[in-house]
Design an enzyme around this catalytic site. Sequence first.
Site, PDB file in Angstrom:
ATOM      1  N   ASP A  61       0.831  -1.209   0.000  1.00 33.29           N
ATOM      2  CA  ASP A  61       0.000   0.000   0.000  1.00 33.29           C
ATOM      3  C   ASP A  61       0.866   1.259   0.000  1.00 33.29           C
ATOM      4  O   ASP A  61       1.941   1.278  -0.609  1.00 33.29           O
ATOM      5  CB  ASP A  61      -0.933  -0.041   1.224  1.00 33.29           C
ATOM      6  CG  ASP A  61      -2.243   0.672   0.958  1.00 33.29           C
ATOM      7  OD1 ASP A  61      -2.222   1.907   0.912  1.00 33.29           O
ATOM      8  OD2 ASP A  61      -3.269  -0.007   0.800  1.00 33.29           O
TER       9      ASP A  61
ATOM     10  N   HIS B 297      -3.754   5.261   4.213  1.00 31.69           N
ATOM     11  CA  HIS B 297      -4.553   4.101   3.818  1.00 31.69           C
ATOM     12  C   HIS B 297      -3.936   2.789   4.294  1.00 31.69           C
ATOM     13  O   HIS B 297      -4.602   1.946   4.897  1.00 31.69           O
ATOM     14  CB  HIS B 297      -4.637   4.180   2.285  1.00 31.69           C
ATOM     15  CG  HIS B 297      -5.518   3.202   1.621  1.00 31.69           C
ATOM     16  ND1 HIS B 297      -5.017   2.156   0.874  1.00 31.69           N
ATOM     17  CD2 HIS B 297      -6.847   3.115   1.557  1.00 31.69           C
ATOM     18  CE1 HIS B 297      -6.031   1.478   0.367  1.00 31.69           C
ATOM     19  NE2 HIS B 297      -7.151   2.018   0.758  1.00 31.69           N
TER      20      HIS B 297
ATOM     21  N   SER C 195     -11.507  -1.370   0.082  1.00 35.36           N
ATOM     22  CA  SER C 195     -10.197  -1.271   0.721  1.00 35.36           C
ATOM     23  C   SER C 195     -10.204  -1.774   2.146  1.00 35.36           C
ATOM     24  O   SER C 195      -9.191  -2.247   2.635  1.00 35.36           O
ATOM     25  CB  SER C 195      -9.768   0.192   0.793  1.00 35.36           C
ATOM     26  OG  SER C 195      -8.987   0.522  -0.293  1.00 35.36           O
TER      27      SER C 195
END
Length: 841
Positions: free
Chosen positions: A194, A232, A404
């Site tokens: 990520d 994230h 996600s």
Amino acid sequence: MRLHSVLGLIGLGYLASASNLRARDYDAQDYYVLHLDSTTPPSQVALQLGLAHEGQLGELEDHHIFSCHKQEVDVVHTALKERRRRKRSFGGSDILDGVKFAQKQKIKARMEKRGPLPPPPEGYAAPVEERQESPSEAVLAKQAAVAAALDIQDPIFHEQWHLLNPVQVGHDVNVTDVWMQGITGHNATVAIVDDGLDMYSDDLKDNYYAEGSYDFNDNVLEPKPRLADDRHGTRCAGEVSAVKNNVCGVGVAWDSKIAGIRILSKLITDADEAVAMNYAYQHNQIYSCSWGPPDDGRSMDAPGILIKRAMLNAVQNGRGGLGSIYVFASGNGAANEDNCNFDGYTNSIYSITVGAIDRKGLHPYYSEKCSAQLVVTYSSGSGDAIHTTDVGTNACYNGHGGTSAAAPLAAGIFALVLQIRPDLTWRDMQYLVMQTALPVDLDTGDWQDTTMGLKYSHTFGYGKIDSWATIEAAKTFKNVKPQAWYYSPWIHVNQAIPQGLEGLAVSFEVYPEMLKAANLERLEHVTVTMNVAHTRRGDLSVDLVSPDKVLSHLSASRKLDNAPEGYDDWTFMSVVHWGESGIGTWTIVVKDTNVNEFNGTFIDWHLKLWGEAIDPAAATLLPMPSEHDDDNHDQIISTTSIAGTTTTLAPVSTQTSLMANPTDHPDRPVNAKPTGTTEDENTPTNTPAATGIPSSWLPSFFPTFGASPKTQIWIYGSAALIVIFCSAVGIYLFMARRKRLRNNPRDEWEFDLLEEDEAEGLNGGGKVGGKKGGKRRAGELYDAFAAGSEDESDGEYVDGVEGGDEQEKRLYEDSDDEGRHVIGEDEDEEEVVNEKFSSVE
Ligand SMILES: *[C@@H]1O[C@H](CO)[C@@H](O)[C@H](O)[C@H]1NC(C)=O
Ligand SMILES: *[C@@H]1O[C@H](CO)[C@@H](O)[C@H](O)[C@H]1NC(C)=O
Ligand SMILES: *[C@@H]1O[C@H](CO)[C@@H](O)[C@H](O)[C@H]1NC(C)=O
């Protein structure tokens, strides 16, 4: 400080090849990946080409990275071209003859995180409403009891409804009784691929696995979040492995190790991503990927060939050979009518594709559907989101969402599984997960019964993951046998697609003998690679109906997809046929439902059945993919020059069997393809005859193939009955290998393709865009019988029209008269062949 000097200083012995990780300087340097013959020393290649050898490309054997100062030209392409020219004139041998594949690295298109959501469509205004539903006293009591029993003092544990939901009772991952058994992810490792991972967060640092972590964007060991929006990955990591302490909440597998692989914060190349996807793959067991091509309802994109090779390498060699577990978020583009079968990562057979449901168990507007989706789990929607760790020493976040957030939750549950069953293979995990998923929201979602006795919905996959059920089943799960596969021939259609609801249907019959020869017992994944020419891609949809009448929506129409092209060697995947025998009639239906000025032609397709082997001892490993895997139907023609003669072949009419009964050649190892990557060799072996093939199977042109004996066995390894149904009149079906006509037929084919390769499909070599292929194909005038391939895949035997053996023989004899052309073996001949096809065109 350069990374390699850092490594030198601290002597990190776990890195197989520290030189893989030399910092790249894309502003000043060019990088090339070369696949070399294993006997060719990279240092000598570097010397000859005037490049610096940077080391092996990650875990990919015989793949090396080279660099030189930045320049416009592709110096390797130029040198290889020159070498081939000289070889033609002077022969001899040269170090460059050991180059099997070369690719100048380009910055690849940005992969998008699947957290930030597009705005909900009209009428989908996020329901803030009745959040004040009163919680269940019983579940609150259970929550308190679990916290007490396990000493959970994390301040937001009670907000983590996805772990235990006191409001919408039952809408959680049902994990608490798994924890109570001491199953908390101990000894399992998940890598979050990520935008970084805050290893200094108090909620993550104790579980942080430094040895499995790397920053591919800033070329340092620590994948620290550096950009303002690098949050994230940390949020995803918290869902998996937030430590049980007094900070925020807990991860679903709070005792697991968590690694960070940072790739999303800057643009990278295919080479970098290939290294990242295999990073520390003996220790990182699960790779959680909450990103992919844009979910804009227009994109159709797949990883490049090096990334595809890395993923296959991971399932074959990662985790001690049990296979890395890739988990991908299905995508957030449902409101754009996006579909996870247009994404070559989610539709790979090597990834577990996870979609989302919300805290009421409903389908959230963003979560994409597709036939490649295996399961769903909880994420944002119905007024709430996932509560997890954030970047910072002691920071929490209550708005993590999109698919996600679903993928890492699944990855964490798989870590629980690996704690007790580290011996499960990548395919075992898929079986386990689908077999124990619970169907949800049965009133919507178009659930259908599958052959396995399960229910499948394109919206929810096999249902939501129930951790408790998964763990209970894992305790006694019996490992499945190795993988086997059967590839159908390319099935040529070349028919206009009627507009409206009806569509164009084409069938292919699979006989028991074919699967027996392929050592294939029962199905798991099914892939279809296809070519459709169309002037508006979004109008198309494709269904696949199995012999058991189970339906896969391989693709769906997309209102925003205006691409003036169809599908170019694109591979769709389905998990819907899991457990079927595969035997019987497979029908593909291509539809153009929008009646408008945009129209198209269904050119050809190719069915691949993947599943469990009959005889484990006879199982083989799939060869590395090449960029030619799905266009070698072209090469077949070019290698044998049959096409030039086949224009005289009488068209086969409807309902005609093209194939002889295959029963007289049992036990042919259809999938015993050669393990080399002959497709990208410049000099394939030209072994004249194969042993062990009944001579009655050898048509007169046989020795003209440039294939190894093993390949020849494989080429002859399948036979089929083709039946075609269509609403249009006058259908011709051809078993064919189609010459792909290239813009510059005189160019060396190996390198002619390199320019296009960033758009290769993951499990089939699908190319985005299809600038070259599609339109030209639509205009092709000939269809042909053809057979043989000098390379590794897709060969098959076409055993003549019923009563048409004579005709077939004549065809082959003609091909001998035409001359014997083996592409790649001798370039002069190749050019002759190309010329011939240019004139046919
Ligand atoms: C959840 O786990 C419990 C055991 O704790 C089990 O009895 C139950 O069947 C599981 N599934 C659901 C939907 O509650
Ligand atoms: C930890 O995992 C490794 C690899 O999966 C395995 O070999 C080992 O036995 C495990 N150790 C324990 C204590 O479970
Ligand atoms: C669209 O229809 C026209 C007229 O029938 C035809 O010539 C053309 O080839 C079709 N286009 C495609 C992409 O099939």
